[in-house]
Write an enzyme that holds these catalytic residues in place. Structure first.
Site, PDB file in Angstrom:
ATOM      1  N   CYS A  79       0.837  -1.202   0.000  1.00  0.00           N
ATOM      2  CA  CYS A  79       0.000   0.000   0.000  1.00  0.00           C
ATOM      3  C   CYS A  79       0.880   1.263   0.000  1.00  0.00           C
ATOM      4  O   CYS A  79       1.612   1.497  -0.949  1.00  0.00           O
ATOM      5  CB  CYS A  79      -0.972  -0.030   1.176  1.00  0.00           C
ATOM      6  SG  CYS A  79      -2.326   1.180   1.015  1.00  0.00           S
ATOM      7  N   HIS A 184      -3.794  -4.648  -0.447  1.00  0.00           N
ATOM      8  CA  HIS A 184      -3.354  -5.292   0.791  1.00  0.00           C
ATOM      9  C   HIS A 184      -3.461  -6.805   0.661  1.00  0.00           C
ATOM     10  O   HIS A 184      -4.556  -7.355   0.826  1.00  0.00           O
ATOM     11  CB  HIS A 184      -4.228  -4.834   1.967  1.00  0.00           C
ATOM     12  CG  HIS A 184      -3.996  -3.429   2.393  1.00  0.00           C
ATOM     13  ND1 HIS A 184      -3.096  -3.093   3.371  1.00  0.00           N
ATOM     14  CD2 HIS A 184      -4.556  -2.263   1.967  1.00  0.00           C
ATOM     15  CE1 HIS A 184      -3.109  -1.778   3.548  1.00  0.00           C
ATOM     16  NE2 HIS A 184      -3.979  -1.259   2.700  1.00  0.00           N
ATOM     17  N   GLU A 186      -2.541  -8.958   2.748  1.00  0.00           N
ATOM     18  CA  GLU A 186      -2.901  -9.509   4.064  1.00  0.00           C
ATOM     19  C   GLU A 186      -4.395  -9.400   4.353  1.00  0.00           C
ATOM     20  O   GLU A 186      -4.901 -10.010   5.298  1.00  0.00           O
ATOM     21  CB  GLU A 186      -2.085  -8.825   5.172  1.00  0.00           C
ATOM     22  CG  GLU A 186      -2.563  -7.450   5.602  1.00  0.00           C
ATOM     23  CD  GLU A 186      -2.172  -6.307   4.673  1.00  0.00           C
ATOM     24  OE1 GLU A 186      -2.432  -5.150   5.029  1.00  0.00           O
ATOM     25  OE2 GLU A 186      -1.595  -6.581   3.601  1.00  0.00           O
TER      26      GLU A 186
END
Length: 203
Positions: A79, A184, A186
């Protein structure tokens, strides 16, 4: 061991948790010696570009990041951590200098597209066929975004993925041992975990 750089800006625990979930050892640290001694380095980040650059300087991480990359250490930006690798951002109406690892700029998503800004939520991406980080994914994988500014990379050869949200923009870059994503991983479910697995496998 993977070092996740703590410079006071970023969703550190969710990144650490995602690596733990796939069985990779990761530690959050602002210790330059530990970071440069790690097998790989992650630079996460959320928030404003200028504040992040100030935090990198305050934590004495600018030289650490550049040294890790110069040494050819596997490096992942996430990001804002991707955006910081470029020359400058126009965030806040100013030209704020970044790390300058790659040539390119960060610009605001147009506010007249009839779409909500920030761009928040799931979006498909178009990935480069020769980027191992995006191996074993569906043809148009969906990943999770939260951003108001986008990358335009000057060197098109490093662009590993693009997305369309009103306009088309660069969402991932890969060159040598450096990879970085606007989205992202994750927070991107099984697709994101596969991307992280691919990156760890490349270390």
């Amino acid at each position: 061991m993977i070092a996740i750089i703590d410079y006071g800006v970023g969703n550190l625990r969710s990144v650490e948790k995602a690596f733990g979930f796939i069985g990779a050892e990761a530690v959050v640290s602002s210790d330059s010696e530990l970071i440069l001694g790690a097998d790989a380095v992650v630079l996460p980040g959320v928030g404003a570009f200028a504040d992040a650059m100030d935090s990198l300087e305050r934590f004495d991480m600018i030289n650490t990041v550049k040294t890790a990359i110069d040494r050819g250490k596997p490096f992942l930006g996430i990001c804002l951590g991707m955006q910081l690798l470029f020359e400058y951002s126009q965030e806040g109406g100013e030209r704020v200098r970044g790390l300058g690892v790659f040539k390119g700029s960060i610009r605001q998503l147009p506010l007249d597209m009839g779409l909500k800004v920030p761009h928040m939520g799931w979006n498909s991406i178009k990935t480069a066929e020769d980027c191992a980080v995006f191996g074993n994914l569906s043809p148009k994988p969906y990943v999770y975004f939260v951003h108001s500014y986008y990358l335009t990379a000057e060197d098109r050869s490093i662009v590993a993925a693009t997305a369309r949200y009103g306009i088309e923009f660069d969402v991932a870059v890969c060159k040598d041992k450096v990879c970085a994503t606007q989205f992202h991983p994750e927070k991107s479910g099984e697709t994101g975990l596969q991307i992280l697995k691919n990156w760890v496998a490349s270390i």
